[in-house]
Design a protein around this motif. Structure first.
Motif, PDB file in Angstrom:
ATOM      1  N   GLY A  56     -52.008  -6.866  49.673  1.00 48.57           N
ATOM      2  CA  GLY A  56     -50.590  -6.545  49.810  1.00 48.57           C
ATOM      3  C   GLY A  56     -50.153  -6.176  51.214  1.00 48.57           C
ATOM      4  N   VAL A  72     -49.532  -9.886  41.078  1.00 53.52           N
ATOM      5  CA  VAL A  72     -49.345  -8.753  41.986  1.00 53.52           C
ATOM      6  C   VAL A  72     -48.808  -9.204  43.340  1.00 53.52           C
ATOM      7  CG1 VAL A  72     -51.152  -7.407  40.852  1.00 53.52           C
ATOM      8  CG2 VAL A  72     -51.752  -8.846  42.806  1.00 53.52           C
ATOM      9  N   MET A  75     -46.300  -7.102  45.689  1.00 50.82           N
ATOM     10  CA  MET A  75     -46.315  -5.666  45.412  1.00 50.82           C
ATOM     11  C   MET A  75     -46.755  -4.894  46.652  1.00 50.82           C
ATOM     12  SD  MET A  75     -47.981  -5.659  41.549  1.00 50.82           S
ATOM     13  CE  MET A  75     -48.389  -3.916  41.658  1.00 50.82           C
ATOM     14  N   ASP A  79     -49.004   0.207  45.262  1.00 48.15           N
ATOM     15  CA  ASP A  79     -48.899  -0.213  43.859  1.00 48.15           C
ATOM     16  C   ASP A  79     -50.081  -1.094  43.463  1.00 48.15           C
ATOM     17  OD1 ASP A  79     -46.501   1.151  43.457  1.00 48.15           O
ATOM     18  OD2 ASP A  79     -45.297  -0.537  44.173  1.00 48.15           O
ATOM     19  N   ILE A  80     -50.533  -1.920  44.384  1.00 43.71           N
ATOM     20  CA  ILE A  80     -51.714  -2.741  44.116  1.00 43.71           C
ATOM     21  C   ILE A  80     -52.933  -1.851  43.915  1.00 43.71           C
ATOM     22  CG2 ILE A  80     -53.312  -4.385  45.187  1.00 43.71           C
ATOM     23  CD1 ILE A  80     -50.876  -5.827  46.329  1.00 43.71           C
TER      24      ILE A  80
END
Length: 248
Positions: A56, A72, A75, A79-80
């Motif tokens: 990310g 994902v 993201m 958050d990942i």
């Protein structure tokens, strides 16, 4: 060993361009649950960019990244991480002024609110890393290799199901490299799947269940280490045309 029927991570048609350079060009691969997958390639192949896309830290121009079936892509890194993917960095930067155990606790707070529970987990991980006797040492006073292990402990403290590791033996002595290889195997034994980027081919070939190889942004090989190392495309990428067909 990995379960070949279960894909934990699916990378599909991943691409990233920086200006006129296509650093990652429609790369696709699966990572099986319980597997150690090595990502190889010469300098400038796009390995680190692909790694950062999964974590990310870069946003892909196209493609999908499915983790446990959930996309994902796009993201935020935090958050990942909470989704179950953690990473280490090539250059270890511990929090100076904090002890070794406090550094690992930083990762634990991604999931735990209790300071006592975070410390308990951090201490367990320091013992796992053979650093229990250094738990109260200032992180700045640790050796470069111990700082790398602290970085690993902080990532493990987030309780990931997938761990992305970036050049874990860079600059290590032979004995340190052997210790890190053993630790990576023990990480997998904890039920954590591993994707590892490494320049040291001898290390990655002996450690990985399977390897994928990138060159000039493209995926050029995917398979068992001893087969991939003899692939003419891989030999050309690393050594030039003169090595095609040469046994290594």
């Amino acid at each position: 060993m990995s379960d070949s029927t279960t894909a934990l991570l699916q990378v599909q048609g991943l691409s990233k361009r920086f200006g006129g350079l296509k650093a990652v060009n429609e790369v696709s691969f699966d990572l099986r649950r319980g597997e150690i997958l090595g990502l190889l390639g010469p300098n400038g192949a796009g390995k680190t960019t692909a790694f950062n896309l999964i974590a990310g830290f870069h946003r892909a121009d196209q493609g999908r990244i499915l983790f446990e079936g959930r996309d994902v892509l796009g993201m935020a890194p935090s958050d990942i991480c909470r989704a179950g993917i953690a990473r280490t960095f090539q250059l270890s930067r511990p929090f100076g002024g904090l002890s070794a155990v406090e550094n690992v606790m930083v990762g634990a707070f991604a999931r735990l609110e209790s300071t006592a529970k975070a410390r308990e987990l951090a201490m367990e991980l320091l013992d796992f890393l053979n650093l229990g006797d250094r738990c109260n040492a200032d992180a700045n006073d640790l050796t470069a290799f111990d700082k790398r292990k602290i970085e690993l402990g902080r990532a493990l403290a987030t309780q990931p199901r997938l761990l992305l590791m970036d050049e874990v033996v860079a600059g290590a002595t032979p004995s340190e490299a052997a210790e890190m290889v053993a630790l990576v195997r023990k990480v997998r034994d904890r039920g954590i799947t591993v994707l590892i980027v490494e320049h040291v081919m001898k290390v990655i070939m002996g450690l990985s269940d399977r390897v994928i190889v990138m060159d000039q942004g493209c995926l050029i090989a995917n398979g068992e280490p001893q087969k991939v190392v003899k692939d003419p495309r891989v030999l050309t990428a690393y050594f030039g045309e003169g090595y095609v067909g040469t046994d290594v």
